[in-house]
Design a protein around this motif. Structure first.
Motif, PDB file in Angstrom:
ATOM      1  N   GLY A 164       9.873  -2.942 -44.755  1.00 28.35           N
ATOM      2  CA  GLY A 164      10.668  -1.727 -44.920  1.00 28.35           C
ATOM      3  C   GLY A 164      11.243  -1.588 -46.316  1.00 28.35           C
ATOM      4  N   VAL A 165      11.696  -2.684 -46.899  1.00 27.02           N
ATOM      5  CA  VAL A 165      12.252  -2.654 -48.252  1.00 27.02           C
ATOM      6  C   VAL A 165      11.168  -2.279 -49.256  1.00 27.02           C
ATOM      7  CG1 VAL A 165      13.166  -4.109 -50.096  1.00 27.02           C
ATOM      8  CG2 VAL A 165      14.158  -4.227 -47.813  1.00 27.02           C
ATOM      9  N   ILE A 166       9.971  -2.836 -49.096  1.00 31.56           N
ATOM     10  CA  ILE A 166       8.864  -2.507 -50.005  1.00 31.56           C
ATOM     11  C   ILE A 166       8.554  -1.012 -49.940  1.00 31.56           C
ATOM     12  CG2 ILE A 166       6.399  -2.854 -50.438  1.00 31.56           C
ATOM     13  CD1 ILE A 166       6.776  -5.744 -49.474  1.00 31.56           C
ATOM     14  N   PHE A 167       8.446  -0.467 -48.724  1.00 25.43           N
ATOM     15  CA  PHE A 167       8.169   0.967 -48.563  1.00 25.43           C
ATOM     16  C   PHE A 167       9.312   1.803 -49.143  1.00 25.43           C
ATOM     17  CE2 PHE A 167       8.269   5.007 -46.338  1.00 25.43           C
ATOM     18  CZ  PHE A 167       6.934   5.414 -46.404  1.00 25.43           C
ATOM     19  N   HIS A 168      10.547   1.375 -48.901  1.00 24.06           N
ATOM     20  CA  HIS A 168      11.728   2.088 -49.378  1.00 24.06           C
ATOM     21  C   HIS A 168      11.724   2.178 -50.904  1.00 24.06           C
ATOM     22  CE1 HIS A 168      15.844   3.595 -48.893  1.00 24.06           C
ATOM     23  NE2 HIS A 168      16.189   2.832 -49.911  1.00 24.06           N
ATOM     24  N   LEU A 169      11.413   1.076 -51.568  1.00 26.46           N
ATOM     25  CA  LEU A 169      11.382   1.061 -53.036  1.00 26.46           C
ATOM     26  C   LEU A 169      10.243   1.921 -53.571  1.00 26.46           C
ATOM     27  CD1 LEU A 169      12.118  -2.717 -53.723  1.00 26.46           C
ATOM     28  CD2 LEU A 169      13.683  -0.787 -54.038  1.00 26.46           C
ATOM     29  N   ALA A 203      10.644   5.882 -38.342  1.00 21.33           N
ATOM     30  CA  ALA A 203      10.345   4.616 -39.022  1.00 21.33           C
ATOM     31  C   ALA A 203      11.598   4.034 -39.656  1.00 21.33           C
ATOM     32  CB  ALA A 203       9.262   4.843 -40.073  1.00 21.33           C
ATOM     33  N   TYR A 204      12.432   4.895 -40.221  1.00 22.56           N
ATOM     34  CA  TYR A 204      13.670   4.441 -40.850  1.00 22.56           C
ATOM     35  C   TYR A 204      14.631   3.884 -39.803  1.00 22.56           C
ATOM     36  CZ  TYR A 204      17.415   4.485 -44.326  1.00 22.56           C
ATOM     37  OH  TYR A 204      18.418   4.127 -45.197  1.00 22.56           O
ATOM     38  N   ALA A 205      14.667   4.510 -38.615  1.00 22.15           N
ATOM     39  CA  ALA A 205      15.529   4.017 -37.535  1.00 22.15           C
ATOM     40  C   ALA A 205      15.082   2.628 -37.077  1.00 22.15           C
ATOM     41  CB  ALA A 205      15.518   5.000 -36.373  1.00 22.15           C
ATOM     42  N   ILE A 206      13.774   2.413 -36.981  1.00 24.61           N
ATOM     43  CA  ILE A 206      13.258   1.084 -36.610  1.00 24.61           C
ATOM     44  C   ILE A 206      13.621   0.063 -37.675  1.00 24.61           C
ATOM     45  CG2 ILE A 206      11.158  -0.254 -36.213  1.00 24.61           C
ATOM     46  CD1 ILE A 206       9.914   2.303 -35.036  1.00 24.61           C
ATOM     47  N   PHE A 207      13.481   0.440 -38.923  1.00 25.23           N
ATOM     48  CA  PHE A 207      13.811  -0.438 -40.043  1.00 25.23           C
ATOM     49  C   PHE A 207      15.296  -0.808 -40.033  1.00 25.23           C
ATOM     50  CE2 PHE A 207      15.350  -0.251 -44.582  1.00 25.23           C
ATOM     51  CZ  PHE A 207      15.047  -1.573 -44.881  1.00 25.23           C
ATOM     52  N   ALA A 210      16.145  -3.119 -37.158  1.00 28.63           N
ATOM     53  CA  ALA A 210      15.781  -4.508 -37.448  1.00 28.63           C
ATOM     54  C   ALA A 210      16.803  -5.161 -38.381  1.00 28.63           C
ATOM     55  CB  ALA A 210      14.387  -4.557 -38.070  1.00 28.63           C
ATOM     56  N   VAL A 211      17.272  -4.392 -39.357  1.00 28.62           N
ATOM     57  CA  VAL A 211      18.302  -4.905 -40.270  1.00 28.62           C
ATOM     58  C   VAL A 211      19.564  -5.286 -39.493  1.00 28.62           C
ATOM     59  CG1 VAL A 211      19.860  -4.281 -42.170  1.00 28.62           C
ATOM     60  CG2 VAL A 211      17.444  -3.667 -42.287  1.00 28.62           C
ATOM     61  N   CYS A 212      19.961  -4.431 -38.571  1.00 26.69           N
ATOM     62  CA  CYS A 212      21.184  -4.677 -37.808  1.00 26.69           C
ATOM     63  C   CYS A 212      21.043  -5.860 -36.862  1.00 26.69           C
ATOM     64  CB  CYS A 212      21.579  -3.421 -37.037  1.00 26.69           C
ATOM     65  SG  CYS A 212      22.105  -2.070 -38.103  1.00 26.69           S
ATOM     66  N   CYS A 246      27.439  -4.752 -37.828  1.00 26.07           N
ATOM     67  CA  CYS A 246      26.133  -4.315 -37.336  1.00 26.07           C
ATOM     68  C   CYS A 246      26.138  -2.813 -37.027  1.00 26.07           C
ATOM     69  CB  CYS A 246      25.770  -5.131 -36.100  1.00 26.07           C
ATOM     70  SG  CYS A 246      24.285  -4.607 -35.241  1.00 26.07           S
ATOM     71  N   LEU A 247      27.125  -2.354 -36.275  1.00 27.02           N
ATOM     72  CA  LEU A 247      27.201  -0.930 -35.911  1.00 27.02           C
ATOM     73  C   LEU A 247      27.526  -0.054 -37.117  1.00 27.02           C
ATOM     74  CD1 LEU A 247      29.113  -1.248 -32.504  1.00 27.02           C
ATOM     75  CD2 LEU A 247      26.668  -0.819 -32.862  1.00 27.02           C
ATOM     76  N   LEU A 248      28.373  -0.567 -38.008  1.00 31.72           N
ATOM     77  CA  LEU A 248      28.717   0.188 -39.215  1.00 31.72           C
ATOM     78  C   LEU A 248      27.483   0.430 -40.068  1.00 31.72           C
ATOM     79  CD1 LEU A 248      30.995   1.393 -40.991  1.00 31.72           C
ATOM     80  CD2 LEU A 248      31.204  -0.856 -42.068  1.00 31.72           C
ATOM     81  N   VAL A 249      26.666  -0.594 -40.232  1.00 35.30           N
ATOM     82  CA  VAL A 249      25.440  -0.453 -41.024  1.00 35.30           C
ATOM     83  C   VAL A 249      24.471   0.514 -40.357  1.00 35.30           C
ATOM     84  CG1 VAL A 249      23.370  -1.688 -41.796  1.00 35.30           C
ATOM     85  CG2 VAL A 249      25.621  -2.700 -42.155  1.00 35.30           C
ATOM     86  N   PHE A 250      24.308   0.408 -39.045  1.00 33.84           N
ATOM     87  CA  PHE A 250      23.341   1.277 -38.371  1.00 33.84           C
ATOM     88  C   PHE A 250      23.741   2.747 -38.478  1.00 33.84           C
ATOM     89  CE2 PHE A 250      21.560   3.543 -34.739  1.00 33.84           C
ATOM     90  CZ  PHE A 250      20.217   3.215 -34.869  1.00 33.84           C
ATOM     91  N   PHE A 251      24.962   3.079 -38.067  1.00 32.67           N
ATOM     92  CA  PHE A 251      25.376   4.485 -38.082  1.00 32.67           C
ATOM     93  C   PHE A 251      25.599   4.984 -39.511  1.00 32.67           C
ATOM     94  CE2 PHE A 251      26.597   3.258 -33.711  1.00 32.67           C
ATOM     95  CZ  PHE A 251      25.904   4.243 -33.027  1.00 32.67           C
TER      96      PHE A 251
END
Length: 267
Positions: A164-169, A203-207, A210-212, A246-251
């Motif tokens: 996800g980071v690679i795609f994001h960059l 795709a961003y929500a899945i990414f 996973a981060v959370c 975790c929730l702060l990062v997701f939302f």
């Protein structure tokens, strides 16, 4: 009264029954005399866990900073301008005292170093853990089932994060991948045109999910490794803090994409 011969014989057989020894996997480990005490400490499991904890918390701190920067898009009336100025500020921070983009490149280098150290420590600890557990399948299965879902999927969430980071960059930094436009455009337009596509939001929500998951278990484990867990109460506090982060990062990261997708933020 005297016990019957049959009862006496049964008791005797129970007392004289041979003890069954369960096989236990053992591995002889000898100290390498060519290594110094400092060298052994640097390559120890404890040191690698500390490295992984410190670098992980640093990356979480960066995520929170990045999240608050992205939320500028939601500021009424001036959000798009504020977001572009924030992006420009990162490129020119400490200029002209330092060359333009110098701080940005230095900070990216530090982030990359922290990520590499974190991944390297995680991989080595994973393989070392597998080597130490050889032959203890039943115990490992019970321990695996007792762990949380986040703990059991740390490797897979880590792989999703790297991809996800690679795609994001490639999408938002180098613009090698363009979604919804062609050529080179302003930062806020990259975000708006990209997240108008449903598949990119998904795709961003899945990414981000996973981060959370990774953060939930990693945040807890990091503070335990660094000695913050000293009792039942402190463990509950760390758990609650893990959920909050975790929730702060997701939302926080999903707020802008969802607002764009539902038309609350437009160019």
């Amino acid at each position: 009264s005297l016990a019957s011969p049959r009862m006496a014989g049964s008791a005797h057989r129970r007392r004289c029954a041979p003890i069954r020894l369960l096989p236990v996997a053992t591995k002889l480990v000898t100290r390498d005399s060519s290594r110094t005490a400092n060298n052994r400490a640097v390559h120890s499991t404890v040191f690698r866990k500390v490295l992984m904890s410190v670098t992980g918390l640093f990356l979480v701190l960066f995520l929170l900073m990045h999240m608050f920067g992205n939320l500028k898009l939601l500021i009424p009336n001036v959000g798009l301008q504020e977001f572009d100025e924030y992006s420009h500020f990162l490129r020119t921070f400490l200029y002209p005292m330092l060359p333009e983009r110098f701080f940005l490149m230095l900070f990216r280098g530090v982030l990359l170093l922290a990520a590499v150290v974190h991944i390297e420590a995680a991989v080595r600890l994973t393989f070392r853990d597998y080597d130490a557990r050889m032959g203890m399948g039943r115990y490992l299965k019970q321990r695996y089932l007792a762990g949380s879902f986040a703990a059991r999927t740390m490797i897979w969430s880590g792989v999703i994060i790297i991809l996800g980071v690679i795609f994001h960059l490639l999408q938002f930094t180098t613009q090698t991948i363009t979604v919804g436009y062609t050529g080179t455009i302003e930062p806020h337009m990259r975000v708006i045109l990209g997240f108008q596509q449903w598949w990119l939001v998904l795709a961003y929500a899945i990414f981000v999910g996973a981060v959370c998951l990774h953060i939930y278990h990693g945040f807890y484990s990091a503070f335990c490794t660094l000695g913050a867990r000293v009792g039942a109460f402190s463990e509950k506090v760390i758990r609650v803090c893990s959920w909050i982060v975790c929730l702060l990062v997701f939302f926080g990261f999903m707020a802008s994409p969802l607002a764009i997708f539902f038309g609350l933020v437009t160019a």
